[in-house]
Design a protein around this motif. Sequence first.
Motif, mmCIF file in Angstrom:
data_model
loop_
_atom_site.group_PDB
_atom_site.id
_atom_site.type_symbol
_atom_site.label_atom_id
_atom_site.label_comp_id
_atom_site.label_asym_id
_atom_site.label_seq_id
_atom_site.Cartn_x
_atom_site.Cartn_y
_atom_site.Cartn_z
ATOM 1 N N MET A 1 55.863 83.284 61.346
ATOM 2 C CA MET A 1 55.957 81.854 61.490
ATOM 3 C C MET A 1 54.565 81.248 61.347
ATOM 4 O O MET A 1 53.598 81.790 61.845
ATOM 5 N N THR A 2 54.502 80.140 60.677
ATOM 6 C CA THR A 2 53.253 79.402 60.585
ATOM 7 C C THR A 2 53.470 77.998 61.122
ATOM 8 O O THR A 2 54.578 77.461 61.057
ATOM 9 N N ILE A 3 52.427 77.429 61.641
ATOM 10 C CA ILE A 3 52.460 76.042 62.077
ATOM 11 C C ILE A 3 52.038 75.188 60.887
ATOM 12 O O ILE A 3 50.990 75.423 60.297
ATOM 13 N N LYS A 4 52.865 74.226 60.551
ATOM 14 C CA LYS A 4 52.564 73.371 59.409
ATOM 15 C C LYS A 4 51.343 72.502 59.720
ATOM 16 O O LYS A 4 51.152 72.085 60.863
ATOM 17 N N PRO A 5 50.509 72.229 58.728
ATOM 18 C CA PRO A 5 49.329 71.385 58.956
ATOM 19 C C PRO A 5 49.693 69.930 59.223
ATOM 20 O O PRO A 5 48.922 69.190 59.830
ATOM 21 N N SER A 6 50.880 69.515 58.764
ATOM 22 C CA SER A 6 51.341 68.148 59.004
ATOM 23 C C SER A 6 52.864 68.155 58.987
ATOM 24 O O SER A 6 53.480 69.067 58.442
ATOM 25 N N ALA A 7 53.446 67.116 59.594
ATOM 26 C CA ALA A 7 54.908 67.050 59.645
ATOM 27 C C ALA A 7 55.370 65.606 59.735
ATOM 28 O O ALA A 7 54.641 64.743 60.227
ATOM 29 N N GLU A 8 56.594 65.371 59.264
ATOM 30 C CA GLU A 8 57.219 64.065 59.428
ATOM 31 C C GLU A 8 57.714 63.959 60.865
ATOM 32 O O GLU A 8 58.454 64.821 61.340
ATOM 33 N N VAL A 9 57.293 62.912 61.547
ATOM 34 C CA VAL A 9 57.584 62.783 62.976
ATOM 35 C C VAL A 9 58.197 61.424 63.319
ATOM 36 O O VAL A 9 58.177 61.005 64.472
ATOM 37 N N GLY A 10 58.742 60.755 62.323
ATOM 38 C CA GLY A 10 59.267 59.410 62.529
ATOM 39 C C GLY A 10 60.267 59.321 63.665
ATOM 40 O O GLY A 10 60.155 58.452 64.542
ATOM 41 N N GLU A 11 61.248 60.206 63.675
ATOM 42 C CA GLU A 11 62.264 60.163 64.718
ATOM 43 C C GLU A 11 61.644 60.402 66.092
ATOM 44 O O GLU A 11 61.974 59.712 67.055
ATOM 45 N N ALA A 12 60.734 61.364 66.178
ATOM 46 C CA ALA A 12 60.077 61.654 67.455
ATOM 47 C C ALA A 12 59.295 60.445 67.962
ATOM 48 O O ALA A 12 59.370 60.080 69.138
ATOM 49 N N VAL A 13 58.549 59.800 67.062
ATOM 50 C CA VAL A 13 57.748 58.633 67.453
ATOM 51 C C VAL A 13 58.662 57.474 67.846
ATOM 52 O O VAL A 13 58.447 56.826 68.881
ATOM 53 N N ARG A 14 59.693 57.226 67.054
ATOM 54 C CA ARG A 14 60.629 56.138 67.392
ATOM 55 C C ARG A 14 61.265 56.364 68.758
ATOM 56 O O ARG A 14 61.339 55.449 69.584
ATOM 57 N N ASN A 15 61.708 57.587 69.004
ATOM 58 C CA ASN A 15 62.337 57.904 70.290
ATOM 59 C C ASN A 15 61.357 57.761 71.453
ATOM 60 O O ASN A 15 61.718 57.253 72.515
ATOM 61 N N LEU A 17 58.659 55.810 71.600
ATOM 62 C CA LEU A 17 58.379 54.389 71.819
ATOM 63 C C LEU A 17 59.509 53.732 72.612
ATOM 64 O O LEU A 17 59.256 52.943 73.528
ATOM 65 N N ILE A 18 60.738 54.069 72.297
ATOM 66 C CA ILE A 18 61.886 53.516 73.028
ATOM 67 C C ILE A 18 61.923 54.060 74.452
ATOM 68 O O ILE A 18 62.048 53.302 75.417
ATOM 69 N N GLU A 19 61.806 55.383 74.578
ATOM 70 C CA GLU A 19 61.883 56.038 75.889
ATOM 71 C C GLU A 19 60.815 55.517 76.848
ATOM 72 O O GLU A 19 61.081 55.281 78.028
ATOM 73 N N GLU A 20 59.616 55.335 76.341
ATOM 74 C CA GLU A 20 58.500 54.907 77.181
ATOM 75 C C GLU A 20 58.337 53.382 77.193
ATOM 76 O O GLU A 20 57.409 52.888 77.829
ATOM 77 N N ASP A 21 59.228 52.668 76.480
ATOM 78 C CA ASP A 21 59.133 51.208 76.364
ATOM 79 C C ASP A 21 57.710 50.818 75.970
ATOM 80 O O ASP A 21 57.048 50.026 76.641
ATOM 81 N N TYR A 60 51.132 62.694 76.007
ATOM 82 C CA TYR A 60 52.517 62.443 76.404
ATOM 83 C C TYR A 60 53.172 63.699 76.987
ATOM 84 O O TYR A 60 54.337 63.977 76.735
ATOM 85 N N GLU A 61 52.420 64.422 77.783
ATOM 86 C CA GLU A 61 52.919 65.677 78.341
ATOM 87 C C GLU A 61 54.121 65.482 79.269
ATOM 88 O O GLU A 61 54.832 66.438 79.560
ATOM 89 N N ASP A 62 54.366 64.249 79.699
ATOM 90 C CA ASP A 62 55.525 63.960 80.546
ATOM 91 C C ASP A 62 56.750 63.551 79.738
ATOM 92 O O ASP A 62 57.713 63.029 80.300
ATOM 93 N N SER A 63 56.726 63.775 78.447
ATOM 94 C CA SER A 63 57.843 63.435 77.561
ATOM 95 C C SER A 63 58.336 64.700 76.854
ATOM 96 O O SER A 63 58.014 64.950 75.691
ATOM 97 N N PRO A 64 59.120 65.511 77.562
ATOM 98 C CA PRO A 64 59.519 66.811 77.012
ATOM 99 C C PRO A 64 60.299 66.738 75.707
ATOM 100 O O PRO A 64 60.150 67.606 74.852
ATOM 101 N N GLU A 65 61.118 65.701 75.528
ATOM 102 C CA GLU A 65 61.878 65.609 74.282
ATOM 103 C C GLU A 65 60.960 65.304 73.108
ATOM 104 O O GLU A 65 61.140 65.848 72.013
#
Length: 177
Positions: A1-15, A17-21, A60-65
């Motif tokens: 397994m390799t860790i990608k140097p970059s990734a699409e994170v749109g859904e994670a960021v959107r979620n 922002l909503i979760e943390e208001d 954001y260590e308090d945001s497990p999802e």
Amino acid sequence: MTIKPSAEVGEAVRNLLIEEDMTNEQMALDLNISKQLVSHYKNDRRRMQQDIAKQSIRVYEDSPEYIGELLYEFSDGYTSPVLKGPAIERHRLALEANAEREITEALNKIRTVCLAKPPSNINENEKEGIAQMMDELLEARAFIDNLNMMLEKEYGIPIKKRIKKLLPQWKAKGWLL
């Protein structure tokens, strides 16, 4: 397994922002990046670089999802995804019931598969049985991981802290070096 140097994170960021208001501006300040870059991440117009991902996991260590979504994306699917589909109830009791069911199914499959033969001596049917066992284990792992994320979120018990507490025990048992 390799860790990608970059990734699409749109859904994670959107979620997140909503979760943390939280606004794009607040995230930009937290990560010391521009609000335009946050917008690009959020809308999947730019891929998040590994160094920003590491920093955001610390912030954001308090945001497990959110962390789970980043790890899934950067590991190229090696870790469990955050289960958020239309057929998933994200309540802790529903996740608990699903985890229990998947663990039971995995244990039942384990009982039917024999791993005593050397891999070079198995036939195609036996190999398919092993693949099915792996599928059951992965489904159980996904629900276990998602249940742990929910427990961390709702009860404020960090997964990372629990693992750090368990490491000396695992070393004492000879499970780790």
